[in-house]
Scaffold this motif. Structure first.
Motif, short mmCIF file in Angstrom:
data_model
loop_
_atom_site.label_atom_id
_atom_site.label_comp_id
_atom_site.label_asym_id
_atom_site.label_seq_id
_atom_site.Cartn_x
_atom_site.Cartn_y
_atom_site.Cartn_z
N MET A 173 0.81 -1.18 0.00
CA MET A 173 0.00 0.00 0.00
C MET A 173 0.87 1.27 0.00
O MET A 173 0.51 2.24 -0.65
CB MET A 173 -0.91 0.03 1.24
N ILE A 174 1.95 1.22 0.74
CA ILE A 174 2.82 2.39 0.82
C ILE A 174 3.28 2.80 -0.58
O ILE A 174 3.29 3.98 -0.92
CB ILE A 174 4.01 2.11 1.76
N HIS A 175 3.62 1.82 -1.41
CA HIS A 175 4.08 2.09 -2.77
C HIS A 175 2.96 2.77 -3.57
O HIS A 175 3.22 3.72 -4.33
CB HIS A 175 4.53 0.79 -3.42
N LEU A 176 1.73 2.31 -3.41
CA LEU A 176 0.59 2.91 -4.11
C LEU A 176 0.45 4.39 -3.75
O LEU A 176 0.29 5.25 -4.62
CB LEU A 176 -0.70 2.17 -3.75
N PHE A 177 0.55 4.70 -2.45
CA PHE A 177 0.39 6.08 -2.02
C PHE A 177 1.54 6.96 -2.49
O PHE A 177 1.33 8.12 -2.85
CB PHE A 177 0.24 6.13 -0.50
N GLU A 178 2.74 6.39 -2.54
CA GLU A 178 3.89 7.14 -3.07
C GLU A 178 3.71 7.42 -4.56
O GLU A 178 4.04 8.50 -5.05
CB GLU A 178 5.19 6.36 -2.84
N GLN A 179 3.20 6.43 -5.30
CA GLN A 179 2.96 6.63 -6.73
C GLN A 179 1.97 7.77 -6.97
O GLN A 179 2.13 8.57 -7.90
CB GLN A 179 2.42 5.35 -7.38
N GLY A 180 0.93 7.85 -6.15
CA GLY A 180 -0.04 8.93 -6.29
C GLY A 180 0.58 10.29 -6.08
O GLY A 180 0.30 11.25 -6.80
N GLN A 181 1.46 10.38 -5.09
CA GLN A 181 2.12 11.64 -4.78
C GLN A 181 3.09 12.03 -5.90
O GLN A 181 3.14 13.18 -6.32
CB GLN A 181 2.85 11.52 -3.44
N VAL A 182 3.85 11.07 -6.41
CA VAL A 182 4.79 11.35 -7.51
C VAL A 182 4.01 11.77 -8.77
O VAL A 182 4.38 12.73 -9.45
CB VAL A 182 5.70 10.13 -7.79
N SER A 183 2.91 11.08 -9.06
CA SER A 183 2.10 11.44 -10.22
C SER A 183 1.54 12.85 -10.08
O SER A 183 1.54 13.63 -11.04
CB SER A 183 0.95 10.44 -10.40
N ALA A 184 1.06 13.19 -8.89
CA ALA A 184 0.53 14.54 -8.66
C ALA A 184 1.61 15.59 -8.86
O ALA A 184 1.37 16.65 -9.46
CB ALA A 184 -0.07 14.64 -7.25
N THR A 185 2.81 15.29 -8.37
CA THR A 185 3.93 16.23 -8.54
C THR A 185 4.24 16.43 -10.02
O THR A 185 4.41 17.56 -10.48
CB THR A 185 5.17 15.72 -7.79
N LEU A 186 4.33 15.33 -10.76
CA LEU A 186 4.64 15.44 -12.19
C LEU A 186 3.53 16.15 -12.96
O LEU A 186 3.81 16.97 -13.84
CB LEU A 186 4.89 14.05 -12.78
N LEU A 233 -6.24 -0.76 6.78
CA LEU A 233 -4.83 -0.51 6.45
C LEU A 233 -3.95 -0.70 7.69
O LEU A 233 -4.30 -0.25 8.78
CB LEU A 233 -4.65 0.91 5.92
N PRO A 234 -2.79 -1.34 7.51
CA PRO A 234 -1.84 -1.43 8.62
C PRO A 234 -1.33 -0.04 9.01
O PRO A 234 -1.43 0.92 8.24
CB PRO A 234 -0.69 -2.27 8.05
N PHE A 235 -0.75 0.06 10.18
CA PHE A 235 -0.30 1.35 10.73
C PHE A 235 0.57 2.14 9.75
O PHE A 235 0.32 3.31 9.49
CB PHE A 235 0.46 1.15 12.05
N PHE A 236 1.63 1.52 9.22
CA PHE A 236 2.55 2.27 8.37
C PHE A 236 1.90 2.65 7.04
O PHE A 236 2.24 3.68 6.46
CB PHE A 236 3.86 1.51 8.16
N ALA A 237 0.95 1.87 6.57
CA ALA A 237 0.21 2.26 5.36
C ALA A 237 -0.65 3.48 5.66
O ALA A 237 -0.74 4.40 4.84
CB ALA A 237 -0.65 1.10 4.86
N ARG A 238 -1.29 3.52 6.84
CA ARG A 238 -2.07 4.71 7.22
C ARG A 238 -1.17 5.94 7.35
O ARG A 238 -1.54 7.04 6.94
CB ARG A 238 -2.83 4.46 8.53
N ALA A 239 0.01 5.73 7.94
CA ALA A 239 0.95 6.85 8.08
C ALA A 239 1.39 7.36 6.72
O ALA A 239 1.46 8.58 6.49
CB ALA A 239 2.15 6.42 8.91
N LEU A 272 -0.29 7.03 3.86
CA LEU A 272 -1.44 7.68 3.24
C LEU A 272 -1.59 9.10 3.76
O LEU A 272 -1.78 10.03 2.98
CB LEU A 272 -2.72 6.88 3.49
N ALA A 273 -1.48 9.28 5.07
CA ALA A 273 -1.64 10.61 5.66
C ALA A 273 -0.58 11.58 5.12
O ALA A 273 -0.89 12.71 4.74
CB ALA A 273 -1.56 10.53 7.18
N ALA A 274 0.67 11.14 5.07
CA ALA A 274 1.75 12.00 4.59
C ALA A 274 1.57 12.34 3.11
O ALA A 274 1.75 13.49 2.69
CB ALA A 274 3.10 11.32 4.82
N ASN A 275 1.23 11.33 2.31
CA ASN A 275 1.07 11.57 0.88
C ASN A 275 -0.20 12.35 0.58
O ASN A 275 -0.24 13.13 -0.37
CB ASN A 275 1.11 10.25 0.12
#
Length: 117
Positions: free
Chosen positions: A1-14, A62-68, A70-73
């Motif tokens: 899940m963490i990878h999915l949320f990072e991809q969304g943030q990178v896509s938004a940036t681009l 979502l597990p804890f680190f996935a929620r964290a 998601l919140a950051a991204n």
């Protein structure tokens, strides 16, 4: 899940900072039959769609680190002017499958996440 949320943030940036990338993506959407009018960037929404057969709200699954993550991204994406939606795609067991494979239902439960890690 963490990878999915990072991809969304990178896509938004681009999409926000790179006109060449933005035109490429919009061109691919047009080729896929998406139309030609996507409005203004501040009207765009990043959707994180997660398929699961588990009951309950997706943010609680979502597990804890996935929620964290998601919140950051979520903060990083909304800082760029985009909206964010977290969608749960309910999966059900296929009663006609001999192998017990799952099939995705057409039901999507989407909401704007209020995520706390």
């Amino acid at each position: 899940m963490i990878h999915l949320f990072e991809q969304g943030q990178v896509s938004a940036t681009l999409l926000r900072r790179n006109p060449t990338y933005r035109e490429f993506v919009l061109g691919k959407l047009n080729e896929a039959g998406g139309g030609t009018d996507y409005g203004v960037e501040n009207d765009w929404t990043v959707v994180f769609a997660i398929a699961t057969g588990r009951p309950g709200p997706i943010k609680e699954l979502l597990p804890f680190f996935a929620r964290a993550s998601l919140a950051a991204n979520l903060d990083a994406i909304t800082d760029k002017g985009f909206k964010v939606v977290l969608a749960k795609i309910d999966m059900v067991q296929n009663p006609w499958s001999r192998h017990g494979s799952a099939r995705v239902t057409a039901t999507v439960n989407a909401h704007t996440p209020a995520v706390e890690a």
